[in-house]
Design a protein around this motif. Structure first.
Motif, mmCIF file in Angstrom:
data_model
loop_
_atom_site.group_PDB
_atom_site.id
_atom_site.type_symbol
_atom_site.label_atom_id
_atom_site.label_comp_id
_atom_site.label_asym_id
_atom_site.label_seq_id
_atom_site.Cartn_x
_atom_site.Cartn_y
_atom_site.Cartn_z
ATOM 1 N N ALA A 194 -17.296 48.869 55.534
ATOM 2 C CA ALA A 194 -17.780 48.192 54.327
ATOM 3 C C ALA A 194 -16.870 48.475 53.138
ATOM 4 C CB ALA A 194 -19.208 48.631 54.028
ATOM 5 N N GLU A 195 -16.425 49.736 53.044
ATOM 6 C CA GLU A 195 -15.559 50.109 51.919
ATOM 7 C C GLU A 195 -14.196 49.434 52.020
ATOM 8 O OE1 GLU A 195 -14.615 52.336 48.329
ATOM 9 O OE2 GLU A 195 -16.335 51.363 49.275
ATOM 10 N N ARG A 197 -13.521 46.539 53.331
ATOM 11 C CA ARG A 197 -13.686 45.132 52.952
ATOM 12 C C ARG A 197 -13.883 44.996 51.443
ATOM 13 N NH1 ARG A 197 -13.270 41.912 56.881
ATOM 14 N NH2 ARG A 197 -13.898 42.408 59.026
ATOM 15 N N ARG A 198 -14.617 45.927 50.857
ATOM 16 C CA ARG A 198 -14.809 45.889 49.404
ATOM 17 C C ARG A 198 -13.489 46.091 48.670
ATOM 18 N NH1 ARG A 198 -15.362 48.874 44.987
ATOM 19 N NH2 ARG A 198 -14.853 50.825 46.062
ATOM 20 N N GLU A 201 -11.062 43.101 48.574
ATOM 21 C CA GLU A 201 -11.340 42.078 47.564
ATOM 22 C C GLU A 201 -10.671 42.392 46.240
ATOM 23 O OE1 GLU A 201 -15.526 41.668 47.207
ATOM 24 O OE2 GLU A 201 -15.811 40.930 49.266
#
Length: 728
Positions: A194-195, A197-198, A201
């Motif tokens: 998750a990190e 992918r964050r 961005e």
């Protein structure tokens, strides 16, 4: 530390070599911070990063004393730590994440490190009397078989646990704990995905943004499935290494140029990876955590394991140019070009890597225990001074030591108290007796550890990569295929030099009486004339000098000790006790247990390092004499007595210097050498660094079996290295 992202403008060149350079600089920054933190000092150069200042982990006890023990206590706290563990991602790196905590550090701060429900007070008197480091409660220090994990993946390991749970009713505590361990690791991985992918961005640089997306995709695949590519395999290894370090500092790696080569060959053939990209992955793997890896040597059939991939491992370590724990296994027919390349990197980087182990002596020694040559070749270098059969044996390598200097002191006190005619022969008989008592007490302690360790600290991580635990529902301390248990002797030079000085100065030359010498020892040479006596003793023939009285005593000591260790196995069916000579960082601690000794050593000063002579043993350096002395006292059963060599960089890096050291390595191994550690460092530089370590933040030295940044060593540890280099 905070995640590294969105630092470089989009137009910045970001090739693989540039990314390795950036990663190295960031590692040095982290090392400067860690050098001020107690837990990171005087040990391996871990691949961890400091935790955020605002995060603090709180363990949950399962015992009245506020501590945690057994399957339930350790698995529940490990799951909690994994599920909460901060995520550190560097957009330049190929892999996520880095570890920040070690449960053993919390363990040492709790009420009692050993489970008080299983006291061993009956063993403590002998342990104190003989300066025994008993190994009771010691963890890791054997090797897992990474092939198990790479073939199954986390999902496959969970399925294997459930399969054998059904076959072994009544072992739910084991299977519940192991399953919880894996689910905790998967939670950490999910947070990292998750990190990544964050961060992608927010990342402006196109190469690094794509890297973060690829990082997330790789982790999503290996969350359940086994790795299929080189990058996935390396990332899986990173996760296991980080989790295992977090659990109990386990640092044993594997045959690096064999296990990962299959993935590389497959990817290369399919056009999924280039050689340059693969070297980058290897550099990132070595950066993630400097586990102990072996390259070179022979396979079970006697074929060389050296390949182009072996060269790539060395190249990756060279590009990273950091602390590293790679061992090159040297057989008599080793590719000389590869050996020269390894030695050249030793000269080029001066970081104490690689080390060199002797295939012939190690294999033949292990075969003396009754094992086949094929099995002996599978026993690889994956620790400070030790070998292990990956996933097959439990060893306690480097965790159990007997203070030979303390045994000598007890024997000398015993002889002087008895009175009568004093002699080195009588002293030897008492020393031999007391060493036998020390070995027996040590063996009893090891058996006690094996009986109760699963109720104290089960090997929840390494159980997963071992043959036996999952299949039986028993901790590896109960289910390993082989129990080859290390008992290291220490202080061989201290004791041999003491016997030699007594024989030379008291018996042969008559320059001092036994009574007068003993009085000076007990006063630590502080009485009138004490310093003259000390200098006289110190100037006697010493171990390492070449065919000296002390050299002969060292051989006698080693042979007797080895036989006593082997004989101890007779009392414990199923266990093989194996002798070695190694002190690790206990050199300081063990020295503090012993008063002045007849070799001129002052009270409470360090004993000698490992199997090496005391510094200053001979003024001309005498490399050949020292080598012969250490080769002569090899224990001979598959464990090591390492040679620690300090070289002046003034000899240069050229072809002639490389040729000389390569020839020396081959000669050493032909003489029966088992392991060689080399430091190449300037004496003036080490003195300046000792005064102000911050002036040399990138100075790496081989302390003992491990390499470390000099700035991360305490003054006491720095002195060990400084004395070896300046007093050689």
């Amino acid at each position: 530390m905070e995640n590294r992202v969105n630092v470089f403008p989009p137009e910045t060149a970001m090739g693989y070599r540039e990314r390795i350079r950036i990663l190295r600089e960031r590692k040095l920054e982290a090392t400067q911070v860690k050098s001020k933190i107690k837990e990171y000092q005087d040990g391996d150069d871990y691949g961890s990063v400091p935790a955020p200042e605002d995060y603090h982990f709180q363990c949950e006890p399962n015992h009245d004393n506020g501590s945690w023990y057994g399957y339930e206590g350790w698995s529940r706290n490990f799951y909690k730590l994994m599920s909460e563990h901060p995520v550190y991602i560097d957009s330049v790196d190929a892999f996520s994440c880095r570890w920040m905590y070690c449960m053993v550090w919390f363990d040492e701060k709790k009420g009692a490190a050993w489970n008080p429900d299983f006291p061993y007070d009956h063993l403590k008197a002998a342990q104190e009397k003989y300066g025994i480091v008993p190994g009771i409660g010691a963890d890791a220090h054997f090797a897992g078989d990474y092939e198990i994990g790479l073939e199954l993946g986390w999902g496959g390991l969970l399925a294997k646990l459930e399969e054998y749970r059904r076959k072994n009713p009544g072992h739910d505590a084991f299977y519940d704990g192991e399953a919880l361990v894996i689910r905790g690791i998967q939670n950490w991985m999910k947070h990292a995905i998750a990190e990544a992918r964050r961060l992608a961005e927010a990342e402006r640089h196109p190469v690094l943004r794509q890297n973060l997306l690829d990082m997330a995709e790789v982790n999503e695949h290996i969350l359940e499935a086994p790795p299929a590519t080189l990058r996935e395999a390396c990332q899986w290894v990173c996760w296991f290494n980080m989790a295992s370090r977090t659990y109990n500092r386990d640092g044993a790696g594997f045959q690096l140029d064999q296990l990962l080569k299959t993935y590389y060959d497959r990817d290369l053939a399919a056009g999924r990876v280039t050689r340059e990209e693969a070297v980058f992955y290897l550099a990132c793997l070595l950066l993630n955590d400097p586990h102990y890896y072996q390259i070179g040597g022979l396979d079970e059939a006697g074929n060389s394991l050296i390949s182009e991939f072996s060269y790539m491992v060395l190249e990756a370590a060279d590009l990273l140019n950091s602390a590293c724990n790679i061992t090159v296994r040297v057989d008599k027919d080793i590719d000389r070009a590869f050996l020269h390349k390894a030695v050249d990197y030793l000269f080029k980087n001066k970081n104490g890597w690689p080390r060199f182990s002797g295939d012939d002596a190690l294999s033949k020694g292990f075969m003396r225990l009754g094992y086949s040559q094929e099995l002996a070749r599978k026993r690889i270098a994956v620790g400070c001074h030790w070998m292990s059969l990956p996933g097959l044996e439990y060893t306690l390598n480097d965790c159990v030591k007997i203070n030979g200097a303390k045994v000598f002191e007890v024997a000398l006190d015993d002889m002087m108290a008895q009175g009568g005619a004093f002699s080195t022969q009588r002293l030897w008989e008492l020393f031999d007796y007391h060493m036998g008592q020390a070995v027996a007490a040590t063996a009893e302690g090891i058996a006690f550890h094996l009986e109760h360790q699963e109720d104290n600290e089960p090997e929840l991580l390494l159980n997963l990569l071992s043959h036996g635990p999952v299949e039986t529902g028993l901790d590896v301390t109960k289910s390993a295929k082989y129990f080859n248990l290390c008992i290291d002797g220490t202080a061989i030079a201290t004791v041999a030099d003491s016997f030699g000085a007594l024989e030379q100065r008291v018996e042969r030359e008559g320059r001092i009486s036994w009574e007068e010498l003993y009085r000076h020892l007990k006063s630590d040479f502080q009485e009138p004339g004490g310093e003259r006596v000390r200098q006289m003793l110190q100037a006697s023939n010493r171990y390492g000098g070449g065919d000296t009285l002390s050299d002969h005593w060292a051989v006698k000591i080693s042979r007797a000790f080895s036989q006593q260790v082997r004989d101890a196995s007779k009392s414990y069916p199923g266990y093989q006790f194996i002798p070695g000579w190694f002190s690790w960082s206990n050199t300081i601690q063990l020295g503090k247990q012993v008063g002045a000794t007849p070799n001129g050593r002052r009270a409470y000063e360090p004993i000698n390092h490992g199997a090496n002579p005391h510094p200053g043993f001979r003024k001309d350096g005498a490399l050949t004499a020292m080598t012969n002395s250490i080769c002569a006292i090899q224990p001979g059963y598959g464990n090591t007595a390492p040679v620690q060599l300090e070289l002046d960089p003034g000899m240069g890096r050229g072809e002639e210097a490389v040729q000389k050291i390569a020839d020396y390595i081959l000669t050493l191994m032909e003489l029966g050498g088992t392991l060689l550690n080399i430091n190449i460092i300037d004496g003036q530089k080490i003195l300046e660094a000792d005064k102000d370590p911050s002036k040399y933040p990138d100075l790496v030295v081989r302390v003992t079996g491990f390499t470390a940044y000099f700035c991360a060593l305490t003054p006491e540890f720095r002195k060990l290295v400084v004395d070896r280099i300046l007093l050689k």
